[in-house]
Design a protein around this motif. Structure first.
Motif, PDB file in Angstrom:
ATOM      1  N   ALA A   1       9.732  -8.559  -0.430  1.00 34.62           N
ATOM      2  CA  ALA A   1       7.579  -9.121  -0.898  1.00 34.62           C
ATOM      3  C   ALA A   1       6.500  -8.554  -0.080  1.00 34.62           C
ATOM      4  O   ALA A   1       5.858  -8.432  -0.399  1.00 34.62           O
ATOM      5  CB  ALA A   1       7.718 -10.349  -0.921  1.00 34.62           C
ATOM      6  N   SER A   2       7.256  -8.895   0.922  1.00 33.37           N
ATOM      7  CA  SER A   2       6.580  -8.401   2.020  1.00 33.37           C
ATOM      8  C   SER A   2       6.333  -6.580   1.863  1.00 33.37           C
ATOM      9  O   SER A   2       4.849  -5.572   2.246  1.00 33.37           O
ATOM     10  CB  SER A   2       7.568  -8.306   3.520  1.00 33.37           C
ATOM     11  N   LEU A   3       7.600  -6.201   1.926  1.00 33.21           N
ATOM     12  CA  LEU A   3       7.514  -4.281   1.691  1.00 33.21           C
ATOM     13  C   LEU A   3       6.846  -4.409   0.645  1.00 33.21           C
ATOM     14  O   LEU A   3       5.833  -2.984   0.475  1.00 33.21           O
ATOM     15  CB  LEU A   3       8.846  -3.769   1.576  1.00 33.21           C
ATOM     16  N   LEU A   4       6.796  -4.622  -0.764  1.00 32.43           N
ATOM     17  CA  LEU A   4       5.965  -4.493  -1.970  1.00 32.43           C
ATOM     18  C   LEU A   4       4.501  -4.486  -1.965  1.00 32.43           C
ATOM     19  O   LEU A   4       3.451  -3.641  -2.808  1.00 32.43           O
ATOM     20  CB  LEU A   4       6.556  -5.398  -3.251  1.00 32.43           C
ATOM     21  N   SER A   5       4.256  -5.790  -1.188  1.00 33.96           N
ATOM     22  CA  SER A   5       2.314  -5.956  -0.562  1.00 33.96           C
ATOM     23  C   SER A   5       2.408  -4.646  -0.061  1.00 33.96           C
ATOM     24  O   SER A   5       1.317  -3.866  -0.295  1.00 33.96           O
ATOM     25  CB  SER A   5       2.498  -6.736   0.389  1.00 33.96           C
ATOM     26  N   HIS A   6       2.944  -4.462   1.075  1.00 33.48           N
ATOM     27  CA  HIS A   6       2.629  -2.800   1.848  1.00 33.48           C
ATOM     28  C   HIS A   6       2.610  -1.718   0.869  1.00 33.48           C
ATOM     29  O   HIS A   6       1.425  -1.047   1.190  1.00 33.48           O
ATOM     30  CB  HIS A   6       3.818  -2.579   2.967  1.00 33.48           C
ATOM     31  N   MET A   7       3.980  -1.842  -0.349  1.00 30.85           N
ATOM     32  CA  MET A   7       3.766  -0.288  -1.228  1.00 30.85           C
ATOM     33  C   MET A   7       2.111  -0.120  -1.989  1.00 30.85           C
ATOM     34  O   MET A   7       2.067   0.961  -2.040  1.00 30.85           O
ATOM     35  CB  MET A   7       4.752  -0.470  -1.731  1.00 30.85           C
ATOM     36  N   ARG A   8       1.584  -1.223  -1.985  1.00 29.21           N
ATOM     37  CA  ARG A   8       0.543  -1.410  -3.171  1.00 29.21           C
ATOM     38  C   ARG A   8      -0.333  -1.093  -2.334  1.00 29.21           C
ATOM     39  O   ARG A   8      -1.797  -0.444  -2.921  1.00 29.21           O
ATOM     40  CB  ARG A   8       0.389  -3.190  -4.094  1.00 29.21           C
ATOM     41  N   LYS A   9      -0.640  -1.302  -1.056  1.00 26.17           N
ATOM     42  CA  LYS A   9      -1.620  -0.749  -0.220  1.00 26.17           C
ATOM     43  C   LYS A   9      -2.122   0.371   0.215  1.00 26.17           C
ATOM     44  O   LYS A   9      -2.942   1.589  -0.221  1.00 26.17           O
ATOM     45  CB  LYS A   9      -1.974  -1.890   1.034  1.00 26.17           C
ATOM     46  N   VAL A  10      -0.634   1.218   0.158  1.00 29.62           N
ATOM     47  CA  VAL A  10      -0.368   2.344   0.460  1.00 29.62           C
ATOM     48  C   VAL A  10      -0.724   3.806  -0.498  1.00 29.62           C
ATOM     49  O   VAL A  10      -1.056   4.540  -0.467  1.00 29.62           O
ATOM     50  CB  VAL A  10       0.777   2.493   1.295  1.00 29.62           C
TER      51      VAL A  10
END
Length: 429
Positions: A399-408
């Motif tokens: 979930a943390s990685l998904l959130s970061h990927m969406r931001k980048v």
């Protein structure tokens, strides 16, 4: 349960949900969905849940729903948990009507009215009594409860071919009551179908009549959704101990200790299909650690660097997951750890999260940190498609990685992580 106990249980449930504002949006959304379908079908999707909603739902289901962009709650899952928590057999519709304060006005379709009455009568008087206290009986009552949508095809067919439909349901009921007792020993689907229908192919997912009816029976029996595609159909057959088109799905393995002569030479990798695996009764991973690499190119790089070393590597190899999941089932025990390194894109995260739900605490997300993500996109990158806006992960790391990927807004191949994966394996084993 008596009426008095049932009413008391409903009163406690209503008090519980009414006094926690975290349930308000969820229950009102369920009310609307129930009014459309007339049953506990489908799911509510809570986008951007509040902290109150996260807490309420996490406590109710006794699982982690925190820090998710979207929470998806199935009506049937909610109903089962409500009944379990308050020890009642009250249906969800009763709670929803009491909570909202008005009766549900369910939309109906008059085209199936007469057919439904005749169909219901045929099932109740003709078939159901023959299968009391068996899995088939529960499934037949499920047909009656959900004939307006899930079983509409067979209700309509009943008007022209009543005997044919009853024969089909009888065959599926017999099959459901006689699924393999030990799903670790697979039976070929064509042999199973031949035994209960007289034809080897009618239980196949591609058969719109028998096959799709059988899949609905299996889905109900195992408490899962009706499979929407071929791969999930194959996985459902596998769960029932049935081997369907096993040569189409395969895995590459290295360093697998088995009771058959597949992996004597640990310097070699092997391709296994379901048909291979169904002859293997015991497998073991070196050091009780399984290292799974989703990307075949990354797997090849790791394998070349570790050839000759005593470790267990697995690559699913293709979109088909049946063989892969079956192998994990053979390897799964309390002490086995499954390290999973997957692609950092939407499809890869979805696959990883499904495995987390399958393996639980034994699942270890491997190289999914922000540093690893930044490392791969620094060497090559492509735009992350603007899709899957409702996607949410159950696993916190994912979930943390998904959130970061969406931001980048970027993704890339995981090839730059090969040396890091190799170093991890050497350190762990």
């Amino acid at each position: 349960m008596g009426d008095a106990e049932s009413k008391l249980g409903l009163k406690k449930a209503l008090h519980y949900f009414t006094n926690d504002k975290g349930f308000d949006r969820l229950l009102k959304s369920m009310f609307e969905i129930y009014s459309r379908h007339g049953r506990s079908f489908g799911a509510v999707r809570l986008a951007r849940p509040s902290s109150e909603e996260e807490t309420a739902i996490s406590i109710f289901f006794k699982r982690d729903y925190y820090n998710q962009a979207l929470i998806r709650i199935g009506l049937a899952d909610f109903e089962r948990q409500m009944q379990k928590m308050f020890e009642i057999d009250t249906q969800l519709v009763t709670l929803l009507e009491a909570y909202v304060g008005r009766s549900l006005h369910i939309k109906t379709d008059g085209r199936t009215g007469k057919n439904s009455d005749e169909f219901t009568s045929g099932l109740l008087s003709g078939l159901a009594p023959l299968y009391e206290n068996t899995p088939a009986y529960d499934w037949i009552t499920e047909i009656i409860a959900h004939m307006r949508r899930t079983y509409r095809f067979w209700v309509d067919m009943y008007q022209e071919k009543p005997a044919t439909v009853m024969t089909m349901i009888t065959s599926v009921a017999e099959a459901l009551n006689n699924l393999p007792k030990n799903s670790d020993t697979l039976i070929r689907l064509i042999d199973f179908s031949q035994q209960y229908t007289g034809s080897p192919y009618v239980f196949n997912y591609s058969n719109a009549e028998y096959g799709q009816l059988f899949l609905r029976a299996l889905a109900y029996h195992f408490g899962v959704g009706i499979p929407p595609n071929v791969e999930e159909s194959l996985c459902l057959y596998l769960r029932a101990g049935l081997l369907a088109e096993g040569v189409l799905s395969h895995v590459t393995v290295y360093g697998l200790c088995v009771d058959e002569p597949y992996c004597h030479d640990i310097s070699q990798a092997y391709v296994l299909t379901l048909e291979n695996l169904c002859h293997i009764s015991q497998v073991k991973a070196y050091s009780d650690s399984v290292f799974i690499v989703e990307n075949p190119q990354v797997y090849a790089g790791v394998y070349e660097r570790l050839r000759g070393k005593k470790c267990t590597l697995i690559c699913p190899m293709c979109d088909g997951m049946s063989t892969f999941l079956y192998l994990l089932r053979l390897l799964k025990k309390s002490s086995t750890k499954f390290y999973y390194a997957g692609n950092m894109d939407y499809k890869g995260l979805i696959t990883a999260d499904k495995l987390y739900l399958e393996l639980g605490k034994n699942f270890i997300p491997w190289r999914y940190s922000r540093d690893d993500y930044e490392r791969i996109i620094s060497q090559s990158e492509s735009l992350l498609p603007d899709e899957k806006k409702g996607l949410a992960m159950h696993n916190e790391t994912l979930a943390s990685l998904l959130s970061h990927m969406r931001k980048v807004g970027k993704t890339a191949s995981s090839m730059p992580l090969v040396d890091f994966l190799v170093d991890d394996i050497r350190r762990i084993i």
